[in-house]
Each structure stands twice: as structure tokens, then as C-alpha cells.
Write a protein that holds these residues in place. Structure first.
Motif, PDB file in Angstrom:
ATOM      1  N   ASP A  89      19.278   6.833   6.270  1.00  9.83           N
ATOM      2  CA  ASP A  89      20.059   5.824   5.549  1.00  9.83           C
ATOM      3  C   ASP A  89      19.347   5.373   4.281  1.00  9.83           C
ATOM      4  OD1 ASP A  89      22.050   5.883   7.479  1.00  9.83           O
ATOM      5  OD2 ASP A  89      21.089   4.322   8.691  1.00  9.83           O
ATOM      6  N   HIS A  90      18.037   5.618   4.217  1.00 10.04           N
ATOM      7  CA  HIS A  90      17.238   5.252   3.046  1.00 10.04           C
ATOM      8  C   HIS A  90      16.339   6.435   2.706  1.00 10.04           C
ATOM      9  CE1 HIS A  90      18.461   1.025   3.504  1.00 10.04           C
ATOM     10  NE2 HIS A  90      18.349   1.263   4.802  1.00 10.04           N
ATOM     11  N   ASP A  91      15.955   6.511   1.443  1.00 10.14           N
ATOM     12  CA  ASP A  91      15.185   7.658   0.964  1.00 10.14           C
ATOM     13  C   ASP A  91      13.774   7.644   1.546  1.00 10.14           C
ATOM     14  OD1 ASP A  91      14.675   9.954  -0.536  1.00 10.14           O
ATOM     15  OD2 ASP A  91      13.809   8.777  -2.174  1.00 10.14           O
ATOM     16  N   ILE A  92      13.404   8.724   2.241  1.00 11.96           N
ATOM     17  CA  ILE A  92      12.054   8.875   2.795  1.00 11.96           C
ATOM     18  C   ILE A  92      11.572  10.296   2.534  1.00 11.96           C
ATOM     19  CG2 ILE A  92      12.299   7.105   4.583  1.00 11.96           C
ATOM     20  CD1 ILE A  92      12.875   9.337   6.600  1.00 11.96           C
ATOM     21  N   HIS A  93      10.305  10.543   2.782  1.00 15.70           N
ATOM     22  CA  HIS A  93       9.757  11.886   2.594  1.00 15.70           C
ATOM     23  C   HIS A  93      10.401  12.841   3.608  1.00 15.70           C
ATOM     24  CE1 HIS A  93       6.967  15.222   2.245  1.00 15.70           C
ATOM     25  NE2 HIS A  93       6.494  14.654   1.146  1.00 15.70           N
ATOM     26  N   PRO A  94      10.771  14.044   3.181  1.00 15.10           N
ATOM     27  CA  PRO A  94      11.446  14.987   4.080  1.00 15.10           C
ATOM     28  C   PRO A  94      10.668  15.347   5.339  1.00 15.10           C
ATOM     29  CG  PRO A  94      11.618  15.736   1.803  1.00 15.10           C
ATOM     30  CD  PRO A  94      10.686  14.561   1.805  1.00 15.10           C
ATOM     31  N   ILE A  95       9.341  15.229   5.308  1.00 15.77           N
ATOM     32  CA  ILE A  95       8.554  15.653   6.471  1.00 15.77           C
ATOM     33  C   ILE A  95       8.885  14.836   7.718  1.00 15.77           C
ATOM     34  CG2 ILE A  95       6.524  14.166   6.158  1.00 15.77           C
ATOM     35  CD1 ILE A  95       4.860  16.749   6.767  1.00 15.77           C
ATOM     36  N   PHE A  96       9.314  13.578   7.528  1.00 11.78           N
ATOM     37  CA  PHE A  96       9.659  12.749   8.674  1.00 11.78           C
ATOM     38  C   PHE A  96      10.922  13.256   9.365  1.00 11.78           C
ATOM     39  CE2 PHE A  96       7.188   9.912   5.932  1.00 11.78           C
ATOM     40  CZ  PHE A  96       6.225   9.479   6.835  1.00 11.78           C
ATOM     41  N   LEU A  97      11.797  13.886   8.617  1.00 14.17           N
ATOM     42  CA  LEU A  97      13.033  14.433   9.181  1.00 14.17           C
ATOM     43  C   LEU A  97      12.822  15.850   9.711  1.00 14.17           C
ATOM     44  CD1 LEU A  97      15.407  13.242   6.314  1.00 14.17           C
ATOM     45  CD2 LEU A  97      14.894  12.063   8.456  1.00 14.17           C
ATOM     46  N   GLN A  98      11.917  16.578   9.102  1.00 10.37           N
ATOM     47  CA  GLN A  98      11.648  17.958   9.524  1.00 10.37           C
ATOM     48  C   GLN A  98      10.924  18.005  10.860  1.00 10.37           C
ATOM     49  OE1 GLN A  98       9.375  19.355   6.182  1.00 10.37           O
ATOM     50  NE2 GLN A  98      11.125  19.260   4.784  1.00 10.37           N
ATOM     51  N   ARG A  99      10.100  16.979  11.146  1.00 12.45           N
ATOM     52  CA  ARG A  99       9.338  16.985  12.380  1.00 12.45           C
ATOM     53  C   ARG A  99      10.236  16.690  13.573  1.00 12.45           C
ATOM     54  NH1 ARG A  99       7.946  15.218  16.608  1.00 12.45           N
ATOM     55  NH2 ARG A  99       9.470  13.556  16.289  1.00 12.45           N
ATOM     56  N   TRP A 100      10.241  17.609  14.531  1.00  7.47           N
ATOM     57  CA  TRP A 100      10.902  17.366  15.807  1.00  7.47           C
ATOM     58  C   TRP A 100      10.131  18.118  16.872  1.00  7.47           C
ATOM     59  CZ3 TRP A 100      14.092  21.062  18.592  1.00  7.47           C
ATOM     60  CH2 TRP A 100      14.211  22.305  17.954  1.00  7.47           C
ATOM     61  N   SER A 101      10.556  18.047  18.107  1.00 12.67           N
ATOM     62  CA  SER A 101       9.736  18.515  19.231  1.00 12.67           C
ATOM     63  C   SER A 101      10.403  19.665  19.989  1.00 12.67           C
ATOM     64  CB  SER A 101       9.470  17.350  20.194  1.00 12.67           C
ATOM     65  OG  SER A 101       8.898  16.262  19.512  1.00 12.67           O
ATOM     66  N   PRO A 102      10.313  20.883  19.475  1.00 13.76           N
ATOM     67  CA  PRO A 102      10.915  22.020  20.184  1.00 13.76           C
ATOM     68  C   PRO A 102      10.118  22.406  21.421  1.00 13.76           C
ATOM     69  CG  PRO A 102       9.691  22.800  18.290  1.00 13.76           C
ATOM     70  CD  PRO A 102       9.643  21.301  18.236  1.00 13.76           C
ATOM     71  N   ARG A 103      10.814  23.090  22.321  1.00 12.50           N
ATOM     72  CA  ARG A 103      10.152  23.681  23.489  1.00 12.50           C
ATOM     73  C   ARG A 103       9.996  25.191  23.318  1.00 12.50           C
ATOM     74  NH1 ARG A 103      13.220  19.481  25.305  1.00 12.50           N
ATOM     75  NH2 ARG A 103      12.210  18.037  26.778  1.00 12.50           N
ATOM     76  N   ALA A 104      10.826  25.790  22.485  1.00 11.09           N
ATOM     77  CA  ALA A 104      10.722  27.228  22.235  1.00 11.09           C
ATOM     78  C   ALA A 104       9.555  27.470  21.289  1.00 11.09           C
ATOM     79  CB  ALA A 104      12.021  27.758  21.633  1.00 11.09           C
TER      80      ALA A 104
END
Length: 203
Positions: free
Chosen positions: A9-24
Motif C-alpha cells: 500500500d506504500h512504497d517500500i524496497h522490493p526485497i521485502f516483497l520478494q522474500r518469502w518462505s518456500p519449501r521446494a
């Protein structure tokens, strides 16, 4: 139409959105220099009174210690975490010897500070093209015993680290959850002036 769950909803660095927790995870190994860059990022996390209570205990795949770390995980987590390049157990020191003091005093923020170090570790991993997955499903008492964690330290978290792999190699029971998820809106966790939050998530 699929709605992207990772639109801020507000402008942030893309790395915060790219980070997620895959199991594969793939079977790629990680070299020590790269792994230590992640620990270096963790090193610079903030902590109360600069106490730096975090401690990372790790094993890389195909080493003598690897089976011990795998055995700490619950059965379902072993199914996917065995493909990781490294497994890490994060613990935190529960006391701090302040400068000039002769006796240590309890830390109230040891878990919080360890969490800050873990966040730095995870974001540095993402920046370098690696994925992390925090694991709560593991035997903390067994970890304390097998990893020789002394009294005065709290076992916090297990972490799987690896390159993202092909979902086809992941057990089918995990497929539905193998995607980035969304977050509650800011309005659900901030309040100006005093505590006033709805019990309904997202409102």
C-alpha cells in the motif's frame, strides 16, 4: 483474474516483497564465503544495550553433523528441509553482563533481538538469490541436548536455507501452500496515541 498478494500500500524496497518462505528447495550447495555473508548481515542487527544475544548453530548438507540437524525437525518438515543447503538453529542468551557490572542481569528482549538478527540474515539471503524458511516444528529440548546449548540460552528457531527448487520435486501435500502470501493491512497493527485495535484481523 488472480490478485497479486504482494502489492504494498506504500512504497517500500522490493526485497521485502520478494522474500518469502518456500519449501521446494534445490540440491545446490552453499559455499562458506556466501554463508558467512549472511551471518555478517545478522551481526549488524540492532539489540538492546548492544547485547547481541543471538547465537547461530549450523550444519551444511552432506557433513557429519547434517543427520543430527535433520533429526531435530518434525517428520513433515524433514520431507522438504532435507534438500536445504544448510540448517541453522537460532538461540538467544537470556542474560547480559553490562559494562562495569560484576553480575549478569536478565534480558527482556533476547528473543526480539534474535528475531532482528534472523530478519537481517533472511533479507541478505534474498539479496544474494537464496531462500530461507523459518521452522517452528522441531524438538527444542532435543536441540538443546544434541547441540549442547547450556542453561541461560533459549532455543528460538530452526532455519532452512537453500536455492529455490522445482515445485514438482516437493511432496504433493505442500503444493497448495507453495506460494507467497499476503499480509494484514497496516491499520490492523498500528494505533496512534493509545492501544485501540479490533479483534477482527484486517479491520
Amino acid at each position: 483474474m488472480t490478485i497479486d498478494p504482494r502489492i504494498p500500500d506504500h512504497d517500500i524496497h522490493p526485497i521485502f516483497l520478494q522474500r518469502w518462505s518456500p519449501r521446494a528447495l534445490s540440491s545446490d550447495a552453499i559455499d562458506e564465503a556466501t554463508l558467512f555473508r549472511l551471518f555478517e548481515a545478522a551481526r549488524w542487527a540492532p539489540s538492546g544495550n548492544n547485547s547481541q544475544p543471538w547465537r547461530f548453530i549450523y550444519a551444511t548438507r552432506d557433513t557429519e553433523q547434517w543427520p543430527l540437524f535433520i533429526e531435530l525437525l518434525n517428520e513433515k518438515n524433514r520431507l522438504w528441509a532435507s534438500k536445504a543447503a544448510a540448517l541453522i538453529v537460532l538461540v538467544s542468551k537470556t542474560t547480559n553482563l553490562r559494562k562495569g557490572a560484576s553480575e549478569p542481569t536478565p534480558l527482556r528482549n533476547n528473543s526480539l533481538d534474535a528475531g532482528a538478527a534472523w530478519a537481517n540474515f533472511a533479507l541478505q539471503a534474498e539479496f544474494l538469490g537464496w531462500k530461507t524458511h523459518a521452522i517452528g516444528g522441531f524438538d527444542r529440548e532435543k536441540a538443546r541436548e544434541q547441540l549442547r546449548v547450556p542453561a541461560g540460552y533459549q532455543v528460538e528457531l530452526a532455519i532452512a536455507l537453500g536455492k529455490q527448487g522445482d515445485i514438482a520435486q516437493l511432496d504433493a501435500e505442500f503444493h497448495e501452500r507453495e506460494k507467497p502470501n499476503s499480509r494484514n493491512p497496516i491499520s490492523s497493527f498500528i494505533a496512534e496515541g493509545a492501544f485501540h485495535f479490533s479483534d477482527e484481523v484486517g479491520h
